[in-house]
Design a protein around this motif. Structure first.
Motif, PDB file in Angstrom:
ATOM      1  N   VAL A 130     -59.794 -14.403 -36.832  1.00 50.66           N
ATOM      2  CA  VAL A 130     -59.146 -15.466 -35.587  1.00 50.66           C
ATOM      3  C   VAL A 130     -57.821 -15.236 -35.530  1.00 50.66           C
ATOM      4  O   VAL A 130     -57.311 -15.644 -36.657  1.00 50.66           O
ATOM      5  CB  VAL A 130     -59.900 -16.557 -35.920  1.00 50.66           C
ATOM      6  CG1 VAL A 130     -59.699 -17.533 -34.650  1.00 50.66           C
ATOM      7  CG2 VAL A 130     -61.496 -16.485 -36.040  1.00 50.66           C
ATOM      8  N   PRO A 133     -52.947 -19.751 -34.974  1.00 45.74           N
ATOM      9  CA  PRO A 133     -52.281 -20.345 -33.638  1.00 45.74           C
ATOM     10  C   PRO A 133     -50.577 -20.132 -33.893  1.00 45.74           C
ATOM     11  O   PRO A 133     -50.126 -20.109 -35.126  1.00 45.74           O
ATOM     12  CB  PRO A 133     -52.310 -21.637 -33.952  1.00 45.74           C
ATOM     13  CG  PRO A 133     -53.751 -21.826 -34.825  1.00 45.74           C
ATOM     14  CD  PRO A 133     -53.817 -20.829 -35.589  1.00 45.74           C
ATOM     15  N   VAL A 147     -65.588 -18.401 -33.208  1.00 41.61           N
ATOM     16  CA  VAL A 147     -64.381 -18.420 -33.054  1.00 41.61           C
ATOM     17  C   VAL A 147     -63.825 -19.797 -32.144  1.00 41.61           C
ATOM     18  O   VAL A 147     -63.061 -20.086 -32.564  1.00 41.61           O
ATOM     19  CB  VAL A 147     -63.898 -17.032 -32.262  1.00 41.61           C
ATOM     20  CG1 VAL A 147     -62.558 -17.280 -31.544  1.00 41.61           C
ATOM     21  CG2 VAL A 147     -64.117 -15.976 -32.971  1.00 41.61           C
ATOM     22  N   PRO A 148     -64.777 -20.121 -31.133  1.00 35.36           N
ATOM     23  CA  PRO A 148     -64.331 -21.440 -30.507  1.00 35.36           C
ATOM     24  C   PRO A 148     -64.415 -22.558 -31.536  1.00 35.36           C
ATOM     25  O   PRO A 148     -63.406 -23.474 -31.501  1.00 35.36           O
ATOM     26  CB  PRO A 148     -65.770 -21.577 -29.627  1.00 35.36           C
ATOM     27  CG  PRO A 148     -66.092 -20.254 -29.429  1.00 35.36           C
ATOM     28  CD  PRO A 148     -66.018 -19.508 -30.664  1.00 35.36           C
ATOM     29  N   ALA A 150     -63.378 -22.665 -34.942  1.00 34.28           N
ATOM     30  CA  ALA A 150     -62.111 -22.129 -35.299  1.00 34.28           C
ATOM     31  C   ALA A 150     -60.900 -22.677 -34.490  1.00 34.28           C
ATOM     32  O   ALA A 150     -60.049 -23.377 -34.917  1.00 34.28           O
ATOM     33  CB  ALA A 150     -61.809 -21.062 -35.741  1.00 34.28           C
ATOM     34  N   ASN A 151     -61.036 -22.470 -33.204  1.00 33.84           N
ATOM     35  CA  ASN A 151     -60.008 -22.697 -32.264  1.00 33.84           C
ATOM     36  C   ASN A 151     -59.598 -24.298 -32.127  1.00 33.84           C
ATOM     37  O   ASN A 151     -58.749 -24.895 -31.951  1.00 33.84           O
ATOM     38  CB  ASN A 151     -60.171 -22.180 -30.886  1.00 33.84           C
ATOM     39  CG  ASN A 151     -59.752 -20.385 -31.068  1.00 33.84           C
ATOM     40  OD1 ASN A 151     -59.301 -20.036 -32.081  1.00 33.84           O
ATOM     41  ND2 ASN A 151     -60.454 -19.618 -30.194  1.00 33.84           N
ATOM     42  N   ALA A 152     -61.160 -24.827 -32.125  1.00 34.15           N
ATOM     43  CA  ALA A 152     -61.178 -26.406 -31.847  1.00 34.15           C
ATOM     44  C   ALA A 152     -60.529 -27.124 -33.255  1.00 34.15           C
ATOM     45  O   ALA A 152     -60.108 -28.298 -33.002  1.00 34.15           O
ATOM     46  CB  ALA A 152     -62.531 -26.690 -31.735  1.00 34.15           C
ATOM     47  N   LEU A 154     -58.299 -25.919 -35.187  1.00 39.07           N
ATOM     48  CA  LEU A 154     -56.759 -25.601 -35.684  1.00 39.07           C
ATOM     49  C   LEU A 154     -55.796 -26.157 -34.450  1.00 39.07           C
ATOM     50  O   LEU A 154     -55.240 -25.699 -33.634  1.00 39.07           O
ATOM     51  CB  LEU A 154     -56.561 -24.189 -35.448  1.00 39.07           C
ATOM     52  CG  LEU A 154     -57.282 -23.554 -36.971  1.00 39.07           C
ATOM     53  CD1 LEU A 154     -57.131 -21.723 -36.681  1.00 39.07           C
ATOM     54  CD2 LEU A 154     -56.269 -23.697 -38.257  1.00 39.07           C
ATOM     55  N   THR A 155     -55.837 -27.499 -34.355  1.00 44.24           N
ATOM     56  CA  THR A 155     -55.013 -28.227 -33.598  1.00 44.24           C
ATOM     57  C   THR A 155     -53.426 -28.035 -33.966  1.00 44.24           C
ATOM     58  O   THR A 155     -53.236 -27.854 -35.283  1.00 44.24           O
ATOM     59  CB  THR A 155     -55.366 -29.747 -33.365  1.00 44.24           C
ATOM     60  OG1 THR A 155     -55.346 -30.305 -34.622  1.00 44.24           O
ATOM     61  CG2 THR A 155     -56.836 -29.712 -32.997  1.00 44.24           C
ATOM     62  N   CYS A 159     -52.139 -27.723 -37.804  1.00 48.50           N
ATOM     63  CA  CYS A 159     -51.237 -26.828 -38.174  1.00 48.50           C
ATOM     64  C   CYS A 159     -49.809 -27.509 -38.990  1.00 48.50           C
ATOM     65  O   CYS A 159     -49.188 -27.072 -39.833  1.00 48.50           O
ATOM     66  CB  CYS A 159     -50.607 -26.292 -36.988  1.00 48.50           C
ATOM     67  SG  CYS A 159     -51.822 -24.983 -36.134  1.00 48.50           S
TER      68      CYS A 159
END
Length: 427
Positions: A130, A133, A147-148, A150-152, A154-155, A159
């Motif tokens: 993925v 960020p 993937v959605p 993981a993106n949610a 990784l704010t 980070c």
């Protein structure tokens, strides 16, 4: 003193020095260990010398959930300043050994893998890359199945916490495993650093808890030893009753089973897998130190992997193996005949099952040899291992999905119990 006696004396002196040195080092190591344990306790933490497997039973992602030999060792248990439970534990499996640190989350979440710095992916991980960020900076890798999700996770706040955790460390190898944030290689030797590190990890977990992720909450797993990406496998350990009906070597004595596993994958047939051990004895001749001929009994230890899948109905005998001295039944494909040997009591039945598409599947899949005997399919997997079982399971499921519907009907079933799979052959 002659030269021979001098050599012996020197040897004895060296041996004595080594023994004394070894004892001294052992005492020093023991004293250091006890001092370390005392320091752990002074912090209000608990040190467990030989934890039970329950310490890691809830964990199912690598390095947990992999292999048959899984051994937790020294363990430190406690809570961060905010009351978040943690543990730092030494762990060993068939493919990895080291220390792991983890803190508890408020929810069970899907697997997520984050690495940065001088580290790499863990053995056995099955996830897709993925994009990391941009807030993480260069050198970070992220892996997930969703993937959605993981993106949610990784704010920007997470980070920031990841970069803080990485500061001063050669690398970060972090994952989410159910309700635990797990990190390899915690700085456990220096307790002051370990305490700071655990506080950072707790702050990172707090960010995950505060992120709206309820749609990805995972159910509680059954209370048993788990296998990564095989939720329906379960560990038995020993079941010598299996020796009564499985095709084990019957010679010798002292027959026993070990590392017994049962389970299934998806809608595939259920399996049993174990390692069979036995002994044989033989008499051999030898010459003793006086030059006399003597005989002695030698005990030899043997083992073999056993892997069988149970079918929903009895099927006629059929063997699918690699080409050897026996050619077997001839098929229309010269390439298939060159690579495979098929044996069956009824050639027509073999032609019905091993049709052109089935031949293509077998040639592409590179599976282990197997034979169908009544309600069982017995494999020759070559080894008793998690990857071998998984590969044979997928290979057989694809093969059974290729058996024509009329064959199943001729055997007494109204429909195929294993619908065809529209997936590439397992490699």
């Amino acid at each position: 003193m002659n030269s021979g006696a001098a050599v012996v004396l020197v040897f004895l002196v060296i041996a004595a020095v080594l023994v004394v040195g070894g004892i001294t080092w052992g005492i020093v190591a023991l004293v250091r260990r006890q001092a370390y344990i005392n320091s752990v306790k002074q912090r209000g933490w608990l040190f467990v010398n030989s934890p039970a497997f329950d310490a890691v039973a809830r964990l199912g992602n690598p390095p947990f959930g992999i292999g048959f030999e899984r051994r937790p060792d020294d363990q430190i248990i406690g809570a961060t300043s905010t009351g978040r439970p943690f543990q730092v534990i030494e762990y060993k499996n068939d493919h990895w050994s080291g220390w792991v640190g983890m803190v508890t989350l408020s929810r069970r979440l899907p697997e997520l893998w984050i690495t940065g710095g001088e580290t790499g992916p863990r053995y056995g991980v099955l996830a897709q890359d993925v994009p990391a960020p941009p807030q993480l900076g260069p050198g970070w890798r992220v892996g997930a199945l969703d993937v959605p999700y993981a993106n949610a996770v990784l704010t920007a706040q997470l980070c920031q916490q990841l970069n803080a955790l990485a500061a001063g460390q050669p690398g970060v190898n972090l994952s989410i495993d159910g309700d635990q944030v797990v990190v390899l290689d915690p700085p456990r030797k220096e307790l002051d650093k370990l305490g700071q590190w655990l506080e950072q990890l707790g702050a990172l977990a707090a960010v995950i808890d505060a992120t709206p992720l309820d749609q990805w909450i995972q159910p509680e797993p059954p209370p048993r030893l788990t296998f990564y990406h095989h939720p329906e496998w379960y560990w038995i350990g020993v079941d010598d009753s299996l020796l009564e009906f499985t095709p084990v070597n019957r010679g010798g004595h002292g027959h026993r089973t070990d590392q017994v596993i049962r389970g299934r994958d998806g809608d595939g047939p259920p399996f049993i897998a174990f390692e069979h051990h036995w002994k044989t004895q033989r008499t051999e001749s030898y010459t003793d130190s006086n030059g006399n001929s003597q005989t002695r009994t030698v005990t030899e230890h043997h083992s073999e992997p056993i892997l069988g899948f149970q079918l929903p109905i009895r099927m006629p005998p059929l063997t699918v193996g690699r080409k050897g001295l026996s050619s077997g039944i001839e098929f229309e494909s010269a390439e298939f005949n060159r690579r495979f040997a098929i044996f069956a009591q009824d050639p027509k039945y073999a032609y019905d099952v091993i049709h052109p598409r089935q031949m293509e599947y077998l040639m592409a899949s590179q599976g282990a040899p197997f034979r169908i005997e009544g309600e069982w399919v017995w494999f020759s997997p070559g080894e008793h291992s998690q990857p071998a079982i998984a590969h044979c399971s997928a290979y057989l499921r694809g093969f059974l999905g290729g058996v024509p519907r009329f064959v199943w009907r001729n055997l007494g079933l109204s429909e195929s119990p294993f619908p065809p799979l529209e997936i590439p052959a397992a490699r």
